[in-house]
Design a protein around this motif. Structure first.
Motif, short mmCIF file in Angstrom:
data_model
loop_
_atom_site.label_atom_id
_atom_site.label_comp_id
_atom_site.label_asym_id
_atom_site.label_seq_id
_atom_site.Cartn_x
_atom_site.Cartn_y
_atom_site.Cartn_z
N ARG A 1 87.05 8.88 -31.35
CA ARG A 1 87.76 8.04 -30.39
C ARG A 1 89.20 7.85 -30.84
O ARG A 1 89.47 7.73 -32.03
CB ARG A 1 87.13 6.65 -30.29
CG ARG A 1 85.73 6.63 -29.78
CD ARG A 1 85.22 5.21 -29.70
NE ARG A 1 83.83 5.19 -29.27
CZ ARG A 1 83.11 4.09 -29.15
NH1 ARG A 1 83.65 2.91 -29.41
NH2 ARG A 1 81.86 4.15 -28.75
N ASP A 2 90.10 7.79 -29.89
CA ASP A 2 91.46 7.35 -30.17
C ASP A 2 91.47 5.83 -30.07
O ASP A 2 90.86 5.26 -29.16
CB ASP A 2 92.45 7.96 -29.17
CG ASP A 2 92.62 9.46 -29.36
OD1 ASP A 2 92.29 9.96 -30.46
OD2 ASP A 2 93.09 10.12 -28.43
N ILE A 3 92.13 5.19 -31.00
CA ILE A 3 92.14 3.73 -31.07
C ILE A 3 93.58 3.25 -31.05
O ILE A 3 94.46 3.84 -31.68
CB ILE A 3 91.43 3.25 -32.36
CG1 ILE A 3 89.96 3.65 -32.29
CG2 ILE A 3 91.59 1.76 -32.56
CD1 ILE A 3 89.18 3.33 -33.53
N THR A 4 93.81 2.17 -30.32
CA THR A 4 95.14 1.57 -30.26
C THR A 4 95.04 0.13 -30.75
O THR A 4 94.22 -0.65 -30.25
CB THR A 4 95.69 1.58 -28.82
OG1 THR A 4 95.71 2.93 -28.35
CG2 THR A 4 97.09 1.01 -28.77
N ILE A 5 95.86 -0.20 -31.74
CA ILE A 5 95.91 -1.56 -32.29
C ILE A 5 97.29 -2.10 -31.99
O ILE A 5 98.31 -1.46 -32.31
CB ILE A 5 95.65 -1.54 -33.80
CG1 ILE A 5 94.26 -0.94 -34.07
CG2 ILE A 5 95.77 -2.95 -34.38
CD1 ILE A 5 94.01 -0.58 -35.50
N HIS B 1 90.12 8.94 -39.87
CA HIS B 1 90.85 9.42 -38.69
C HIS B 1 91.76 10.57 -39.09
O HIS B 1 91.88 10.91 -40.27
CB HIS B 1 91.65 8.28 -38.06
CG HIS B 1 92.62 7.63 -38.97
ND1 HIS B 1 93.95 8.00 -39.04
CD2 HIS B 1 92.47 6.65 -39.89
CE1 HIS B 1 94.55 7.25 -39.94
NE2 HIS B 1 93.68 6.43 -40.47
N TRP C 1 77.71 3.52 -32.36
CA TRP C 1 78.77 4.52 -32.54
C TRP C 1 78.51 5.33 -33.82
O TRP C 1 78.60 6.54 -33.85
CB TRP C 1 80.14 3.87 -32.56
CG TRP C 1 81.29 4.82 -32.58
CD1 TRP C 1 81.27 6.16 -32.29
CD2 TRP C 1 82.64 4.53 -32.92
NE1 TRP C 1 82.53 6.72 -32.43
CE2 TRP C 1 83.38 5.72 -32.82
CE3 TRP C 1 83.29 3.38 -33.30
CZ2 TRP C 1 84.74 5.79 -33.07
CZ3 TRP C 1 84.65 3.44 -33.55
CH2 TRP C 1 85.36 4.63 -33.44
N LEU D 1 87.61 -2.43 -39.62
CA LEU D 1 87.60 -3.42 -38.55
C LEU D 1 86.50 -4.43 -38.85
O LEU D 1 85.37 -4.05 -39.15
CB LEU D 1 87.31 -2.75 -37.20
CG LEU D 1 88.24 -1.64 -36.75
CD1 LEU D 1 87.67 -0.98 -35.49
CD2 LEU D 1 89.63 -2.17 -36.48
N LEU E 1 86.48 3.29 -40.72
CA LEU E 1 86.77 4.47 -39.93
C LEU E 1 87.61 5.46 -40.71
O LEU E 1 88.49 5.06 -41.48
CB LEU E 1 87.57 4.09 -38.67
CG LEU E 1 86.99 3.04 -37.74
CD1 LEU E 1 88.00 2.70 -36.66
CD2 LEU E 1 85.71 3.54 -37.13
N VAL F 1 92.60 -4.84 -30.20
CA VAL F 1 92.16 -3.49 -30.57
C VAL F 1 91.49 -2.88 -29.35
O VAL F 1 90.54 -3.45 -28.80
CB VAL F 1 91.18 -3.53 -31.76
CG1 VAL F 1 90.70 -2.12 -32.09
CG2 VAL F 1 91.82 -4.19 -32.96
N ASP F 2 92.00 -1.73 -28.92
CA ASP F 2 91.35 -0.97 -27.85
C ASP F 2 90.65 0.20 -28.53
O ASP F 2 91.30 1.13 -28.99
CB ASP F 2 92.40 -0.49 -26.85
CG ASP F 2 91.78 0.32 -25.71
OD1 ASP F 2 90.53 0.40 -25.63
OD2 ASP F 2 92.53 0.88 -24.91
N TRP F 3 89.34 0.14 -28.63
CA TRP F 3 88.59 1.12 -29.40
C TRP F 3 87.58 1.89 -28.57
O TRP F 3 86.73 2.59 -29.09
CB TRP F 3 87.92 0.45 -30.60
CG TRP F 3 86.80 -0.47 -30.25
CD1 TRP F 3 86.86 -1.58 -29.47
CD2 TRP F 3 85.46 -0.37 -30.68
NE1 TRP F 3 85.63 -2.17 -29.39
CE2 TRP F 3 84.75 -1.45 -30.13
CE3 TRP F 3 84.78 0.53 -31.48
CZ2 TRP F 3 83.41 -1.65 -30.35
CZ3 TRP F 3 83.43 0.32 -31.69
CH2 TRP F 3 82.76 -0.76 -31.13
#
Length: 151
Positions: free
Chosen positions: A95-99, A143, A76, A62, A141, A14-16
């Motif tokens: 934030r944009d998050i990439t999983i 979104h 946060w 998460l 979260l 996860v890039d958060w």
């Protein structure tokens, strides 16, 4: 031959926008289209037609282990609170998050991209005197969009 087997779900990242930490669980990667039903009075058919409406996205949860001196989840969430109090401006707390689901070579094979996420709930671990588990904390979260790339 590897394409003949379904992907295991236990190898992901996860890039958060925070520190590089591991998560134990991610849930809520759902996309849904609401249905619009319509029938006009002069229709010869005695049923409603159905057409696609607005998209709807589930909240994402998460979960991770609790670490000493790590307060990123709460910090946060606190940014959204201070925005309500008038102490902050703009969308700094989004934030944009990439999983990414990873293969054996640690390469992404399925990627979920979440747009403009922000925390609405932080849940600390439960405490149990006779427990024998890791302390797990979670963050929920909301979104504004989710796309799925399966390359």
């Amino acid at each position: 031959m590897a394409a003949d087997y379904p992907l295991p779900k236990f190898h992901f990242q996860v890039d958060w926008g925070g520190a590089k930490i591991g998560f134990t669980e991610v849930s809520g990667l759902d996309v849904e289209t609401e249905v619009i039903e319509y029938r006009h009075g002069a229709s010869a058919e005695y049923f409603k037609t159905k057409q696609p409406g607005m998209q709807k996205f589930s909240n994402i949860t998460l979960k991770r282990g609790t670490f000493q001196s790590d307060n990123e989840f709460y910090d946060w969430w606190k940014q959204t609170y201070f925005l309500q109090e008038g102490n902050s401006t703009g969308s700094k707390f989004r934030r944009d998050i990439t999983i990414s689901l990873l293969n054996e070579n640690h390469e992404p094979v399925v990627v979920w991209k979440i747009k403009n996420a922000w925390p609405i709930k932080i849940q600390s671990t439960d405490l149990k005197a006779d427990g024998n588990e890791i302390a797990i904390e979670s963050m929920e979260l909301v979104h504004e969009g989710l796309t799925i790339q399966n390359d």
